[in-house]
Motif scaffolding. Structure first.
Motif, PDB file in Angstrom:
ATOM      1  N   GLN A 133      72.499  39.234  47.736  1.00  0.00           N
ATOM      2  CA  GLN A 133      72.895  38.953  49.109  1.00  0.00           C
ATOM      3  C   GLN A 133      73.105  37.458  49.279  1.00  0.00           C
ATOM      4  O   GLN A 133      72.343  36.642  48.756  1.00  0.00           O
ATOM      5  N   GLU A 178      75.321  42.476  56.793  1.00  0.00           N
ATOM      6  CA  GLU A 178      74.114  43.129  57.282  1.00  0.00           C
ATOM      7  C   GLU A 178      73.304  42.131  58.090  1.00  0.00           C
ATOM      8  O   GLU A 178      73.348  40.933  57.838  1.00  0.00           O
ATOM      9  N   ARG A 179      72.573  42.678  59.047  1.00  0.00           N
ATOM     10  CA  ARG A 179      71.575  41.907  59.782  1.00  0.00           C
ATOM     11  C   ARG A 179      70.264  42.632  59.621  1.00  0.00           C
ATOM     12  O   ARG A 179      70.220  43.853  59.615  1.00  0.00           O
ATOM     13  N   PHE A 180      69.194  41.890  59.502  1.00  0.00           N
ATOM     14  CA  PHE A 180      67.889  42.509  59.345  1.00  0.00           C
ATOM     15  C   PHE A 180      67.093  42.362  60.622  1.00  0.00           C
ATOM     16  O   PHE A 180      66.893  41.250  61.121  1.00  0.00           O
ATOM     17  N   ARG A 192      73.297  36.669  59.299  1.00  0.00           N
ATOM     18  CA  ARG A 192      74.024  37.729  58.604  1.00  0.00           C
ATOM     19  C   ARG A 192      73.948  37.486  57.103  1.00  0.00           C
ATOM     20  O   ARG A 192      73.937  36.340  56.661  1.00  0.00           O
ATOM     21  N   ARG A 193      73.932  38.572  56.367  1.00  0.00           N
ATOM     22  CA  ARG A 193      73.936  38.501  54.905  1.00  0.00           C
ATOM     23  C   ARG A 193      75.090  39.347  54.384  1.00  0.00           C
ATOM     24  O   ARG A 193      75.380  40.410  54.920  1.00  0.00           O
ATOM     25  N   ARG A 232      76.996  40.958  50.792  1.00  0.00           N
ATOM     26  CA  ARG A 232      76.777  41.306  49.394  1.00  0.00           C
ATOM     27  C   ARG A 232      77.834  40.601  48.540  1.00  0.00           C
ATOM     28  O   ARG A 232      79.009  40.531  48.924  1.00  0.00           O
TER      29      ARG A 232
END
Length: 168
Positions: A79, A108-110, A116-117, A119
């Protein structure tokens, strides 16, 4: 494996080619002449066969470094931060964020985090799509120029046409 574009700021995972490429050239020649994996020899004489996937990575790394490129071998599911992804694509972080907002790239957000991350595989796929698109557009422009006979026109005609276009 990704090759970095400049010798500016570096990630700790990036390996620069050696200043003296002589040893790298010798290793590249050796790998080119041997299609089967070799064995690793430890300092104590212990030997272990090099698995085929590791051998292929070694061949690619050596080939890139032989050409003077810096390399980074990363897991494809790694990531990236938005800044890392922007650096890899050679664009500003703001441009990358705009692409994310336009759903050009998945991210993606956690939890409730604003961060944001992305791949690595998605960033590389986006880069490859953009390269293919640019190549296709250039091919189309070249085809149109050939059809229009622009390659048959001398440089003076181009200068005159450019001067005329600037006047209007």
């Amino acid at each position: 494996m990704s090759s970095t574009k400049s010798r500016g700021a570096r990630d700790e995972h990036v390996v620069e080619p050696p200043e003296d490429l002589h040893e790298m050239l010798e290793l590249a020649r050796f790998l080119e002449n041997h299609s089967a994996p070799a064995v690793l020899l430890g300092p104590d004489g212990e030997q272990i066969p090099l698995p085929v996937p590791a051998y292929e990575v070694l061949r690619r790394v050596v080939s890139a470094m032989e050409r003077g490129a810096s390399v980074s071998v990363e897991p494809i599911d790694k990531q990236l931060t938005t800044q890392q992804a922007a650096d890899l694509l050679g664009i500003s972080r703001n441009t990358l964020v705009r692409l994310l907002d336009e759903h050009e790239l998945p991210f993606e957000r956690f939890g409730q985090s604003r961060h944001r991350r992305l791949r690595l595989r998605d960033v590389l796929a986006y880069r490859d799509r953009k390269r293919a698109d640019r190549r296709s557009r250039l091919d189309e422009l070249t085809r149109q120029a050939q059809e229009d006979g622009l390659y048959d026109v001398g440089p003076e005609a181009y200068r005159e046409a450019l001067a005329e276009a600037r006047k209007s």
